[in-house]
Design a protein around this motif. Structure first.
Motif, mmCIF file in Angstrom:
data_model
loop_
_atom_site.group_PDB
_atom_site.id
_atom_site.type_symbol
_atom_site.label_atom_id
_atom_site.label_comp_id
_atom_site.label_asym_id
_atom_site.label_seq_id
_atom_site.Cartn_x
_atom_site.Cartn_y
_atom_site.Cartn_z
ATOM 1 N N GLY A 97 9.407 4.681 -1.570
ATOM 2 C CA GLY A 97 10.612 5.483 -1.770
ATOM 3 C C GLY A 97 11.587 4.755 -2.656
ATOM 4 N N PRO A 98 12.709 5.397 -2.964
ATOM 5 C CA PRO A 98 13.658 4.791 -3.904
ATOM 6 C C PRO A 98 14.328 3.524 -3.383
ATOM 7 N N ARG A 99 14.321 3.304 -2.070
ATOM 8 C CA ARG A 99 14.935 2.095 -1.505
ATOM 9 C C ARG A 99 13.991 0.904 -1.484
ATOM 10 N N HIS A 100 12.731 1.104 -1.831
ATOM 11 C CA HIS A 100 11.744 0.031 -1.745
ATOM 12 C C HIS A 100 11.173 -0.291 -3.117
ATOM 13 N N ASP A 101 10.992 -1.578 -3.370
ATOM 14 C CA ASP A 101 10.292 -2.001 -4.580
ATOM 15 C C ASP A 101 8.801 -1.721 -4.392
ATOM 16 N N PRO A 102 8.034 -1.664 -5.479
ATOM 17 C CA PRO A 102 6.590 -1.465 -5.345
ATOM 18 C C PRO A 102 5.946 -2.590 -4.514
ATOM 19 N N LEU A 103 4.888 -2.236 -3.790
ATOM 20 C CA LEU A 103 4.156 -3.235 -3.006
ATOM 21 C C LEU A 103 3.537 -4.273 -3.917
ATOM 22 N N GLN A 104 3.611 -5.512 -3.492
ATOM 23 C CA GLN A 104 2.983 -6.621 -4.198
ATOM 24 C C GLN A 104 1.947 -7.254 -3.281
ATOM 25 N N PHE A 105 0.836 -7.652 -3.858
ATOM 26 C CA PHE A 105 -0.188 -8.364 -3.103
ATOM 27 C C PHE A 105 0.322 -9.756 -2.789
ATOM 28 N N HIS A 106 0.151 -10.210 -1.573
ATOM 29 C CA HIS A 106 0.540 -11.563 -1.171
ATOM 30 C C HIS A 106 -0.688 -12.445 -0.988
ATOM 31 N N SER A 107 -1.635 -12.023 -0.138
ATOM 32 C CA SER A 107 -2.839 -12.813 0.092
ATOM 33 C C SER A 107 -3.847 -11.998 0.893
ATOM 34 N N GLY A 108 -5.069 -12.498 0.946
ATOM 35 C CA GLY A 108 -6.111 -11.848 1.729
ATOM 36 C C GLY A 108 -7.170 -12.865 2.106
ATOM 37 N N LYS A 109 -7.843 -12.617 3.249
ATOM 38 C CA LYS A 109 -8.882 -13.557 3.664
ATOM 39 C C LYS A 109 -9.773 -12.931 4.732
ATOM 40 N N VAL A 110 -10.965 -13.497 4.852
ATOM 41 C CA VAL A 110 -11.866 -13.120 5.932
ATOM 42 C C VAL A 110 -11.380 -13.806 7.195
ATOM 43 N N GLU A 111 -11.186 -13.035 8.247
ATOM 44 C CA GLU A 111 -10.805 -13.593 9.543
ATOM 45 C C GLU A 111 -12.022 -13.809 10.423
ATOM 46 N N ASP A 112 -13.043 -12.968 10.250
ATOM 47 C CA ASP A 112 -14.209 -13.069 11.110
ATOM 48 C C ASP A 112 -15.353 -12.260 10.506
ATOM 49 N N ILE A 113 -16.558 -12.682 10.806
ATOM 50 C CA ILE A 113 -17.765 -11.916 10.495
ATOM 51 C C ILE A 113 -18.597 -11.929 11.762
ATOM 52 N N LYS A 114 -18.871 -10.739 12.276
ATOM 53 C CA LYS A 114 -19.685 -10.606 13.489
ATOM 54 C C LYS A 114 -20.881 -9.731 13.131
ATOM 55 N N GLY A 115 -22.052 -10.361 13.025
ATOM 56 C CA GLY A 115 -23.235 -9.610 12.614
ATOM 57 C C GLY A 115 -23.031 -9.066 11.214
ATOM 58 N N SER A 116 -23.068 -7.751 11.074
ATOM 59 C CA SER A 116 -22.889 -7.136 9.756
ATOM 60 C C SER A 116 -21.464 -6.629 9.539
ATOM 61 N N ILE A 117 -20.541 -6.982 10.430
ATOM 62 C CA ILE A 117 -19.168 -6.490 10.357
ATOM 63 C C ILE A 117 -18.227 -7.577 9.823
ATOM 64 N N VAL A 118 -17.447 -7.215 8.790
ATOM 65 C CA VAL A 118 -16.473 -8.124 8.185
ATOM 66 C C VAL A 118 -15.072 -7.698 8.614
ATOM 67 N N TRP A 119 -14.302 -8.663 9.110
ATOM 68 C CA TRP A 119 -12.884 -8.459 9.433
ATOM 69 C C TRP A 119 -12.072 -9.129 8.330
ATOM 70 N N TRP A 120 -11.424 -8.344 7.502
ATOM 71 C CA TRP A 120 -10.632 -8.838 6.372
ATOM 72 C C TRP A 120 -9.170 -8.498 6.639
ATOM 73 N N ILE A 121 -8.282 -9.440 6.378
ATOM 74 C CA ILE A 121 -6.849 -9.172 6.494
ATOM 75 C C ILE A 121 -6.199 -9.436 5.141
ATOM 76 N N SER A 122 -5.421 -8.470 4.679
ATOM 77 C CA SER A 122 -4.655 -8.672 3.447
ATOM 78 C C SER A 122 -3.181 -8.460 3.770
ATOM 79 N N TYR A 123 -2.335 -9.142 3.003
ATOM 80 C CA TYR A 123 -0.898 -9.075 3.226
ATOM 81 C C TYR A 123 -0.219 -8.544 1.973
ATOM 82 N N TRP A 124 0.753 -7.662 2.191
ATOM 83 C CA TRP A 124 1.457 -6.964 1.126
ATOM 84 C C TRP A 124 2.953 -7.048 1.384
#
Length: 135
Positions: A97-124
């Motif tokens: 919205g007009p009160r917010h600047d565009p989202l910027q990428f901050h960081s991202g990483k794998v938190e866990d892999i269980k079998g064939s499932i990837v848990w990824w966290i990204s920060y904006w």
């Protein structure tokens, strides 16, 4: 929800631009869970932190604030990269919205892999203003 939190618009944006995600809802957890109820791939955004980035103005109750959002992406390894790219395309530069600047990428990483499932966290991050509203 506070006056400048954009969690609902973020959820709507992800749902709209990432139609292959089975589930998009606000995260209620902090670390990867074993039970994801078969709702893969899924994205779960949440407000991580808010911090003042300037002094409060004295003539009008207003202060610059940086909001940081985390977005969990939980996907099978086979389609993880595609889902991650779609999610990043949906979020990078998004302006809630007009009160917010565009989202910027901050960081991202794998938190866990269980079998064939990837848990990824990204920060904006986005900058906005905290504005006093009279009671």
């Amino acid at each position: 929800m506070n006056q400048y939190d954009i969690i609902d618009p973020l959820i709507e944006r992800i749902q709209e631009l990432c139609p292959e995600l089975s589930s998009v809802e606000e995260a209620w957890f902090h670390t990867p869970l074993d039970d994801y109820n078969g709702q893969l791939p899924m994205a779960c955004p949440y407000l991580v932190a808010e911090a003042a980035t300037g002094d409060a103005e004295t003539l009008r109750p207003r202060q610059r604030v940086k909001l940081r959002y985390g977005v969990w992406l939980v996907a099978r390894k086979d389609d993880f990269r595609q889902q991650k790219q779609e999610l990043y395309d949906a979020l990078f530069g998004y302006q809630a919205g007009p009160r917010h600047d565009p989202l910027q990428f901050h960081s991202g990483k794998v938190e866990d892999i269980k079998g064939s499932i990837v848990w990824w966290i990204s920060y904006w991050e986005t900058d906005t203003h905290m504005i006093s509203t009279p009671a």
